[in-house]
Design an enzyme around this catalytic site. Sequence first.
Site, PDB file in Angstrom:
ATOM      1  N   GLU A 133      10.638  10.568  -5.309  1.00 12.91           N
ATOM      2  CA  GLU A 133      10.471  11.648  -6.282  1.00 12.91           C
ATOM      3  C   GLU A 133       9.624  11.136  -7.438  1.00 12.91           C
ATOM      4  OE1 GLU A 133      14.287  13.131  -7.449  1.00 12.91           O
ATOM      5  OE2 GLU A 133      14.850  13.681  -5.398  1.00 12.91           O
ATOM      6  N   PRO A 134       9.095  12.026  -8.267  1.00 13.90           N
ATOM      7  CA  PRO A 134       8.276  11.571  -9.389  1.00 13.90           C
ATOM      8  C   PRO A 134       8.972  10.536 -10.274  1.00 13.90           C
ATOM      9  CG  PRO A 134       8.038  13.937  -9.115  1.00 13.90           C
ATOM     10  CD  PRO A 134       9.107  13.500  -8.152  1.00 13.90           C
ATOM     11  N   GLY A 137      11.146   6.419  -7.347  1.00 15.92           N
ATOM     12  CA  GLY A 137      10.391   5.768  -6.283  1.00 15.92           C
ATOM     13  C   GLY A 137      11.258   4.691  -5.667  1.00 15.92           C
ATOM     14  N   SER A 138      11.129   3.471  -6.186  1.00 18.23           N
ATOM     15  CA  SER A 138      11.975   2.369  -5.706  1.00 18.23           C
ATOM     16  C   SER A 138      13.434   2.583  -6.090  1.00 18.23           C
ATOM     17  CB  SER A 138      11.464   1.044  -6.280  1.00 18.23           C
ATOM     18  OG  SER A 138      10.140   0.781  -5.854  1.00 18.23           O
ATOM     19  N   THR A 164       3.804  12.071   3.032  1.00 18.35           N
ATOM     20  CA  THR A 164       2.750  12.060   4.043  1.00 18.35           C
ATOM     21  C   THR A 164       3.093  13.088   5.117  1.00 18.35           C
ATOM     22  OG1 THR A 164       2.299   9.724   3.660  1.00 18.35           O
ATOM     23  CG2 THR A 164       1.534  10.639   5.741  1.00 18.35           C
ATOM     24  N   ARG A 273     -25.805 -13.326  10.087  1.00 19.73           N
ATOM     25  CA  ARG A 273     -26.508 -13.512   8.807  1.00 19.73           C
ATOM     26  C   ARG A 273     -26.923 -14.971   8.639  1.00 19.73           C
ATOM     27  NH1 ARG A 273     -29.711 -12.858   4.662  1.00 19.73           N
ATOM     28  NH2 ARG A 273     -28.754 -12.813   2.579  1.00 19.73           N
ATOM     29  N   ILE A 342     -17.521 -12.508   2.198  1.00 19.00           N
ATOM     30  CA  ILE A 342     -18.394 -13.108   3.216  1.00 19.00           C
ATOM     31  C   ILE A 342     -19.601 -12.217   3.473  1.00 19.00           C
ATOM     32  CG2 ILE A 342     -18.530 -13.645   5.694  1.00 19.00           C
ATOM     33  CD1 ILE A 342     -15.642 -14.742   5.428  1.00 19.00           C
ATOM     34  N   GLU A 368       6.339   2.066   1.578  1.00 22.56           N
ATOM     35  CA  GLU A 368       7.683   1.767   2.115  1.00 22.56           C
ATOM     36  C   GLU A 368       8.399   0.709   1.280  1.00 22.56           C
ATOM     37  OE1 GLU A 368       8.103   4.002   3.845  1.00 22.56           O
ATOM     38  OE2 GLU A 368       6.605   4.332   5.388  1.00 22.56           O
ATOM     39  N   GLY A 369       8.225   0.800  -0.023  1.00 26.51           N
ATOM     40  CA  GLY A 369       8.839  -0.159  -0.938  1.00 26.51           C
ATOM     41  C   GLY A 369       7.833  -1.216  -1.348  1.00 26.51           C
TER      42      GLY A 369
END
Length: 389
Positions: A133-134, A137-138, A164, A273, A342, A368-369
Amino acid sequence: MAEPVPSPIATDPDVRREIVDTVRRFVAREVIPVASDLEHADRFPAQIVEQMRELGLFGVTIPERYGGLGLDLLTYIGIIEELSYGWMSLTGVVNTHTMAATLIMAHGDDEQKQRWLPVLASGQRRGALSLSEPDAGSDTRNISCRARRDGDEYVIDGTKAWVTNGERSGLVALAARTDEGISAFIVEKEPGPRFEGISVSKNVGKLGYRGVETVEMSYADHRIPAANLIGEPGRGLPQILGVLEVGRINIAARAVGLARAALDAALEYAGQRETFGKPIGEHQAIQLKLADMATRVQAARLLTRDAAERKAAGLRCDVEAGMAKLFASETALEVATESMRIHGGVGYTTDLPVERYYRDAPLMVIGEGTNEIQRLVIARGLMARQRNR
């Protein structure tokens, strides 16, 4: 404490290899050629997702009796790694769907399994997991979205964040606060920005992880049948935390896939390269980078496999899943960054997918945390095991 989630019977290694090889060929043929264009346009890959559905990827871990493939977690992470190698966003489409299905498999009753697992297995309806939720979270115990019992129904009010598949989903595994505590529900909806008391209030713009929607969803007096409660009221948090172990293993697998893609890109470029009359891969400074990158990718893969094996065996794997997610995600971020270095200036352009890897990698550190939370999970788990020896 997270509740255990049962896993399917172990898949024959030859079958697993064949399936993962099939997905690898699919990614090479259908995903890699179009991923950059779709990602830059932030366009949902409808055709690719339909092909994933035809391959059965939405029912990988769902038992065959419900129309799924009934494959084990080791096969699942192999598939996720290959999808992420081509385009990491695709794994999010599958992951949240699989977590919703896993919640039903682990804690749903027979009627709920018969009702929802077949449509999830076929991909006829897409699943989403809605925990954050806003302001929670954690800190999952701070969930304020409420589900109030009213006769044979629950009335849901509140706002959920970082969902998602939220807009395109047909089934949402929802954590909401009831009189007994945090409970888990399945919310049925039609895909789209609005359905009865549900509305998509915000589509979040993101640095990476584009092409798949991440939304904020609001519930206003939305009614669902009381029969949509999963398990016992007040037990939703440990149920969902158990499912999140699968999600963290997924995050680790997708991090391995992305890191592998970034490493392969660096190896190819280092062989092509030339500076000072020879390929840059023959310069010691580049060789040291490539050696460290490859070593970290292999270590991340083995940690991910170990966590998946423990989960598949029905063992506690909060520590192992946390370790795999922590190490693999940090590896993806480091390897993506080194690959860009690179490549030099061309790696900073949008002509090559290296910049996409660089933008996608931070999601795994957070999703996911956060990795800060993973360190706490790992440490607390280790201390608990020490006390229980």
